[in-house]
Design an enzyme around this catalytic site. Structure first.
Site, PDB file in Angstrom:
ATOM      1  N   LYS A 172       0.850  -1.199   0.000  1.00 59.56           N
ATOM      2  CA  LYS A 172       0.000   0.000   0.000  1.00 59.56           C
ATOM      3  C   LYS A 172       0.886   1.249   0.000  1.00 59.56           C
ATOM      4  O   LYS A 172       1.914   1.296   0.681  1.00 59.56           O
ATOM      5  CB  LYS A 172      -0.880  -0.018   1.250  1.00 59.56           C
ATOM      6  N   SER A 216      -9.695   1.853   3.205  1.00 60.15           N
ATOM      7  CA  SER A 216      -8.893   2.618   2.293  1.00 60.15           C
ATOM      8  C   SER A 216      -7.875   1.808   1.506  1.00 60.15           C
ATOM      9  O   SER A 216      -7.360   2.283   0.493  1.00 60.15           O
ATOM     10  CB  SER A 216      -8.146   3.696   3.086  1.00 60.15           C
ATOM     11  N   SER A 275      -9.645  -0.453   7.388  1.00 62.08           N
ATOM     12  CA  SER A 275      -9.135  -0.364   6.018  1.00 62.08           C
ATOM     13  C   SER A 275      -8.432  -1.597   5.482  1.00 62.08           C
ATOM     14  O   SER A 275      -8.124  -1.656   4.292  1.00 62.08           O
ATOM     15  CB  SER A 275      -8.170   0.811   5.905  1.00 62.08           C
TER      16      SER A 275
END
Ligand code: GLN
Length: 487
Positions: A79, A154, A178
């Site tokens: 990420k 997210s 997330s």
């Protein structure tokens, strides 16, 4: 033969160790898959194909020389909120465009030491604020199960890449859900570790008392292998705990006989999609048939979790994001004087959701309101934590849905921040309490979209959480299905 991109990490490791495949072949297969599906899925912000092939060759050479390591030659992706030395790291924000860290986050350094091949950096909501990846400052990621739907957020890129088989496993971060929400929407397993289990060093901070990095993979065992590598104390993060990390894979017995599974009654919220509730009830039946005892428990302060979370997360975010001023990192828009430069850089560099949160967080922390908002939220947070401590005196794990609904349509919640915040209603209290939780695929709705269930363990009880998640996976085949789009 199973295609190389369909292999689990566990299977790929045995094939690499047996000399049946090479890391270069495995990595090339994932790069081809990225070329094929990225134009539609858009999970990656940066693909580092050339560097990945070099790392794969190095892994093959090391193996040829008799070396081995827990993830030697396994292609993973990270990420974009996690710092990677020499590779642009933007946290999904325009304000960090062009920022190239001089160091690796501890979790990345540990994965590299364990032999990972890094395929690239994954899309996300800006600064990890969101539930759909639509708040990315760059573009939206699409759900591989239905391209008109969100992958969750997210860490949407982290979920979508595993489900599209464009990475064997990924890292995400979880401040309020997330990691688990995109796991659920994309039909893959994913883990939020207990607060303090993994180092936050090198994570671009959102809510420092809530953030944790954690894995995504197609099986619980793959998640266990990744967490094994990244877990453990780190001198660079004083909140990482000096506790021994158990052997997670060795604990995957497939057996839950005699374990007590708590079902928090407050987690069956009104407005829940009926298929989600049915799938979780059916999963509980599977556990019962395997010899677990199902016990209803109560977490009475759950109804306050969403309000408490958004006050604390926004307050911490407003402090953490003060450092982006155009002087030290990333983008800078010059004005006539310094104040004007700050204003232009922050005004244009941050998206609407980030600005909204900075304003609300600053308000909650301001002198006249601190006690009424932030102080009160911290007190209620303690009550929420105590609810969990009491529940774990009675049961070994808790099971509930991960999200009240399956993946929603792109754009559906964009005009209504409160509706968007409700996606987290079942995930956030784990962050407030500091416990661990994972998403495990447990069915599909009438539109063919994945449904996920959460297994919560007590703080630092990842071993029992993994054991319970893995036992369910051994008895079911939801995790083996793949999106129709993906070959
Ligand atoms: N959706 C939640 C938020 O926007 C959680 C995000 C996260 O876990 N990073 O704050």
């Amino acid at each position: 033969m199973t295609s190389l991109t369909d292999l689990t990490i566990t299977d790929a490791l045995s094939k690499l160790r047996a000399g049946d495949i090479s890391s270069v072949e495995l990595t090339q297969a994932h790069i081809d898959q990225i070329e094929k599906y990225e134009p539609q899925v858009k999970a990656y912000l940066t693909v580092t194909a050339e560097e990945a092939l070099k790392q794969a060759q190095a892994a093959d050479d090391a193996r040829a020389n008799g070396s081995d390591a827990p993830l030697l030659g396994i292609p993973l992706a990270i990420k974009d909120v996690i710092s990677t030395k020499g590779v642009e790291t933007t946290a999904g924000s325009k304000i960090l465009k062009g920022y190239v860290p001089l160091f690796d986050a501890t979790c990345v350094a540990r994965l590299k030491e364990a032999g990972m091949v890094m395929l690239g950096k994954l899309n996300m909501d800006e600064f990890a604020m969101g539930s759909s990846t639509e708040n990315s400052g760059y573009f939206t990621t699409h759900n591989p199960w239905d391209l008109d739907r969100v992958p969750g957020g997210s860490s949407g890129g982290s979920g979508a890449a595993v489900s599209a088989r464009t990475a064997m496993g990924t890292l995400g971060t979880d401040t309020g859900g997330s990691i688990r929400l995109p796991g659920s929407f994309c039909g893959v397993a994913s883990v939020k570790p207990s607060y303090g289990r993994c180092s936050r060093y090198g994570l671009i901070a959102y809510g420092s008392s809530l953030d944790q990095p954690g894995p995504f993979g197609r099986t619980v065992e793959d998640n266990a292998r990744i967490l094994q590598v990244i877990a453990g104390q780190d001198p660079m993060d004083a909140t990482s705990m000096p506790l021994e990390v158990p052997d997670y894979v060795a604990g995957l017995t497939g057996d839950v006989k005699g374990l007590k599974i708590g079902v928090p009654k407050e987690f069956f919220v009104s407005g829940m999609q009926p298929e989600v509730e049915q799938a979780v009830q059916a999963a509980l039946k599977v556990y019962e048939d395997m010899g677990a005892e199902i016990i209803e428990v109560s977490l009475p302060h759950t109804e306050h979790a969403l309000s408490v979370y958004y006050i604390i997360a926004m307050s911490e975010a407003s402090a953490n994001l003060a450092r982006y001023d155009g002087i030290r990192f990333g983008a800078r828009i010059d004005g006539d004087d310094m104040i004007e430069t700050y204003k232009l850089t922050r005004g244009q560099g941050f998206g609407d959701e980030v600005k909204r949160r900075i304003m609300l967080g600053t308000y909650a922390l301001s002198a006249g309101y601190y006690d009424a908002w932030y102080g009160k939220a911290q007190q209620v947070r303690t009550l929420i934590k105590q609810d969990y401590e009491k529940a774990f005196e009675q049961v070994d794990v808790l099971v509930a849905a991960t999200s009240p609904t399956t993946a929603f349509k792109l754009g559906e919640n964009m005009d209504d921040p409160l509706q968007m915040y409700l996606s987290d209603v079942l995930t956030i209290s784990a962050n407030l309490a500091g416990i661990c939780g994972m998403n495990v695929p447990c069915g599909f709705d009438d539109n063919g979209l994945p449904i996920g269930m959460q297994v919560f363990g007590p703080a630092f009880g990842e071993d029992v959480m993994f054991r319970v998640g893995h036992a369910y996976e051994s008895a079911t085949d939801w995790h083996l299905r793949k999106p129709a789009l993906i070959s």
